[in-house]
Design a protein around this motif. Structure first.
Motif, PDB file in Angstrom:
ATOM      1  N   ASP A 134       0.977  -1.166   0.102  1.00  0.00           N
ATOM      2  CA  ASP A 134       0.227   0.066  -0.164  1.00  0.00           C
ATOM      3  C   ASP A 134       0.580   1.284  -0.082  1.00  0.00           C
ATOM      4  N   ASP A 135       2.055   1.214   0.734  1.00  0.00           N
ATOM      5  CA  ASP A 135       2.920   2.584   0.655  1.00  0.00           C
ATOM      6  C   ASP A 135       4.048   2.490  -0.129  1.00  0.00           C
ATOM      7  N   VAL A 136       3.956   1.660  -1.362  1.00  0.00           N
ATOM      8  CA  VAL A 136       4.851   1.687  -2.258  1.00  0.00           C
ATOM      9  C   VAL A 136       4.468   2.690  -3.302  1.00  0.00           C
ATOM     10  N   VAL A 137       5.389   3.519  -4.000  1.00  0.00           N
ATOM     11  CA  VAL A 137       4.938   4.386  -4.839  1.00  0.00           C
ATOM     12  C   VAL A 137       4.767   3.851  -6.287  1.00  0.00           C
ATOM     13  N   PHE A 138       5.598   2.838  -6.897  1.00  0.00           N
ATOM     14  CA  PHE A 138       5.507   2.607  -8.066  1.00  0.00           C
ATOM     15  C   PHE A 138       4.792   1.103  -7.855  1.00  0.00           C
TER      16      PHE A 138
END
Length: 172
Positions: A134-138
């Motif tokens: 959920d907190d991954v940018v890509f």
């Protein structure tokens, strides 16, 4: 009890202006022993035909009997109305108690059914569980690309997917 009944009958007859023999409304008062006429006729030694004296006062007894009957009927109707009213009040009271109990049960169920409002329950972790990405940018970058492209049918042997793949693998 028989004495009280006889005293009340005497009061009633004195109030109406006739004696116990004149009204004939209650033949129990006429008997010295206080035995009802049905039982008196069944006694041995007494003829049922001996009661000719009472037949002479039949005109007076009919009018006073109807008055007594009307009074008794009015009293019975009042008593019946009183009983009906009491039953209606009791029924209404029971219905009201049942509704209050139902309302209390619904309120109690609503309070215990929601764990957020239940203060007596141990505190639980009600946070939303998150996925690892959920907190991954890509994220979701590969959605546009299909890993296994659909096989297409081409009627030409040199331009078919198999031939292209074969040529890309071995001839490059």
């Amino acid at each position: 009890m028989k004495e009280r009944l006889a005293a009340k009958e005497k009061e009633h007859f004195a109030k109406n202006g006739g004696g116990p023999g004149a009204s004939g409304s209650r033949e129990v008062a006429d008997n010295e022993a206080g035995i009802p006429p049905r039982l008196e006729a069944a006694r041995p030694g007494v003829d049922a035909d001996d009661s000719e004296e009472e037949g002479d006062n039949s005109d007076d007894s009919d009018s006073s009997d109807s008055d007594d009957d009307d009074d008794d009927e009015a009293e019975l109707l009042r008593e019946l109305e009183k009983i009906r009213r009491e039953r209606a009040e009791e029924k209404e009271r029971l219905e009201k108690e049942r509704q209050e109990e139902d309302e209390k049960n619904r309120e109690e169920e609503a309070m215990t059914g929601n764990p957020l409002l239940d203060g007596a329950a141990p505190l639980k972790d009600f946070s939303v569980k998150r996925r690892w990405d959920d907190d991954v940018v890509f994220k979701n970058q590969s959605k546009g690309h299909a890993e296994n492209p659909k096989k297409r049918f081409i009627n030409d042997v040199l331009r078919s997917d198999f031939h292209r793949k074969f040529m890309g693998k071995y001839i490059k």
